[in-house]
Design an enzyme around this catalytic site. Structure first.
Site, short mmCIF file in Angstrom:
data_model
loop_
_atom_site.label_atom_id
_atom_site.label_comp_id
_atom_site.label_asym_id
_atom_site.label_seq_id
_atom_site.Cartn_x
_atom_site.Cartn_y
_atom_site.Cartn_z
N GLU A 259 1.00 -1.32 -0.13
CA GLU A 259 -0.13 0.21 -0.06
C GLU A 259 0.88 1.17 -0.05
OE1 GLU A 259 -3.05 -0.77 -0.28
OE2 GLU A 259 -2.89 -2.78 0.63
N CYS A 293 -2.41 9.09 2.80
CA CYS A 293 -1.91 8.64 1.19
C CYS A 293 -3.15 8.80 0.28
CB CYS A 293 -1.80 7.11 1.49
SG CYS A 293 -2.99 6.10 2.31
#
Ligand code: NAD
Length: 521
Positions: A259, A293
């Site tokens: 990720e 993110c």
């Protein structure tokens, strides 16, 4: 913009030492002192794990995993449900410590608490069904009985960053454990206490000691030790580090889920409600001081409403309450570290030097805290500027104006990343068609980032340089398992048997033609 008197979490020193003793490290381990982004004063002194400690962590996790894999799904779910309640009960402690270690506004610390509860409940309810043996079809009806089974990988290495120190590590290890695995977890050094309190709460919820091990140390030193030992690697962090993790895991042929970073766009369509669009762009860009993110770093507004949007966004950014403190009241905290602060400053300076303009922000605010930086929106950011394609991971967004939708799609997709996007418009049908053209893993319509992320039943992750694999949903659980197919042949063999090879070829061909005619799948 305001700052109250600095409050520190009222932690008992003996209790802190007890939490620190959960790190898999020897009593005479090398220790480093961490500092709070709120005031750069010391927080805790973390023992570092050596290679022997990491070996021990994996051996102990493996031993505990053998017993855990034999427990019922009902028992595993019971642990998660108790953990859900404990996390909600201890939210004040968790938010205090997250703010102390990470600096974020309390409302963003609370998001972590809520998400951990959400994910715990989801996997407590769903895992048994997702992991249950499934009947599958054999080649010919009735001839073969086939089952698909799911076995745990073994001991999973979880490596997590500092930006969501409770949420990211914990919600990744929860499905690993539900699938019957042990875990060795390396949180970021800067946010160790949050992770250790989470481990303590997992123990209090009934998770067997030893099943989840926490190790500590510098990422480039201890991280590779985990990648070299895990039966699967769950990594969250930057794209650069993710590439090294993937290459290392590939050498051992163990799977990994990555990720990684993003350069996410918020798209404002011409029919968008202005107030809603400003709110979504603002939250997307400045949540957790831009250190998310799936946060927004590029805002694309349609030319028809660009002037009004620009002035409303600037006013709203100026109105944000900044602060470096523990407690409610501020909308944005400081950056996590001097390095992250310097990166945000450098991106803004580089854009200026190369001809960009400033809509709002662009200044440090040392009177509020040493690492507080104003919410910043840049105009006229262009090719060759750092902020154009590279992830800033700070409170800095670029505003672009668009006219033609085909060109918009091309500009949004013109980055190596592909993590998240948001679209603001009353027409969900239009937004869905536009979303399908974006090369990103998650699209939020009329929300900044939370709608897709909090849809735990749906996969979350990035395309292209934003990652490999997904968390959440069935995929977020099944990736921690090995599929095993068991097939029992009955009635007839899948081979010529009493036929000659030639006869068998004819019989099998005829059977396949009949199955197709009968629409047998
Ligand atoms: P980072 O890559 O520097 O560190 C992440 C983790 O990896 C830390 O625990 C670190 O100690 C460890 N690490 C560092 N070097 C390593 C190595 N060589 N081998 C193994 N582990 C190593 O990232 P960061 O700066 O801490 O985190 C910010 C980045 O994370 C941003 O790019 C952000 O977009 C990304 N992120 C992505 C997601 C997502 O879900 N896609 C979520 C949060 C953060």
């Amino acid at each position: 913009m305001s700052q109250g008197a600095l409050r520190r979490p009222g932690l008992d020193a003996a209790q802190v030492e007890r939490w620190l003793s959960l790190v898999c490290a020897s009593p005479d381990a090398h220790r480093t002192t961490q500092r709070s982004p709120l005031d750069l004063e010391p927080t805790i002194t973390v023992p570092h794990s050596t290679e022997d400690d990491v070996d021990r962590a994996f051996a102990d996790a493996h031993a505990a995993q053998q017993r855990w894999a034999a427990t019922s799904m009902r028992e595993r779910a019971r642990v998660l449900r108790r953990f859900h309640d404990l996390v909600l009960d201890r939210q004040a402690l968790l938010c205090d410590v997250i703010q102390w270690e990470n600096g974020k506004a309390r409302t963003h610390a609370m998001d972590e608490v809520l998400d951990v509860a959400l994910v715990s409940r989801y996997y407590a309810r769903r895992s048994a069904r997702l992991l249950a043996p499934k009947r599958r079809r054999g080649a010919f009806p009735l001839v073969t009985r086939t089952w698909e089974l799911r076995a745990p990988k073994g001991v999973v290495a979880v490596i997590s960053p500092w930006n969501y120190p409770l949420d990211i590590g914990v919600t990744d290890l929860i499905p690993a454990v539900m699938a019957g695995n042990g875990v060795v977890w390396k949180p970021d050094l800067q946010t160790m206490l949050t992770a250790l309190i989470a481990l303590d709460l997992l123990h209090a919820a009934g998770l067997p000691r030893g099943l989840v091990q926490v190790v500590a140390g510098e990422g480039p030193v201890v991280g590779p030790m985990l990648v070299d030992r895990g039966d699967y690697v769950q990594f969250t962090g930057s794209t650069n580090t993710g590439r090294t993790v993937a290459a290392r895991a590939a050498q051992r042929l163990v799977g990994c889920s990555l990720e990684l970073g993003g350069k996410n766009a918020c798209i404002v369509l011409p029919d968008a409600d202005l107030t809603k669009a400003v709110d979504i762009a603002l939250r997307g860009a400045f949540v957790n001081a831009g250190q998310l993110c799936i946060g927004t770093e590029r805002i694309f507004v349609h030319e028809l409403i660009a002037d009004a949007f620009r002035s409303a966004l600037a006013a709203a950014a100026r109105d944000l309450t900044l602060g470096a403190n523990i407690g409610w009241g501020s909308a944005m905290g400081p950056l996590i570290s001097p390095a992250q602060f310097a990166r945000a400053e450098a991106h803004v300076r580089n854009a200026f030097d190369k001809g960009a303009d400033l809509l709002v922000g662009g200044r440090p605010r040392p009177e509020l805290g040493p690492l507080v930086y104003e919410p910043t929106v840049l105009l006229n950011v262009a090719e060759g500027m750092e902020a154009h394609r590279n992830e800033t991971f700070g409170p800095v967004a670029s505003l672009y104006v668009w006219r033609d939708e085909d060109e918009l799609v091309q500009r949004v997709n013109d980055t190596e990343y592909g993590l998240s996007a948001s679209i603001v418009t009353p027409s969900v049908r239009h937004a869905r068609a536009l979303a399908a053209r974006l090369r990103v893993g998650g699209v939020n319509i009329n929300e900044a980032f939370g709608a897709a992320y909090a849809s735990i039943d749906a996969p979350m992750g990035g395309m292209r340089a934003s990652g490999l694999g997904r968390r959440h949903g069935a995929e977020g659980l099944l990736k921690y398992t090995e599929a095993q197919t068991i097939a029992a042949q009955r009635v007839l063999p899948l081979a010529p048997g009493r036929f000659t090879d030639e006869q068998w070829a004819r019989v099998a061909t005829l059977a396949l033609r009949i199955l197709k005619t009968l629409r047998f799948r």
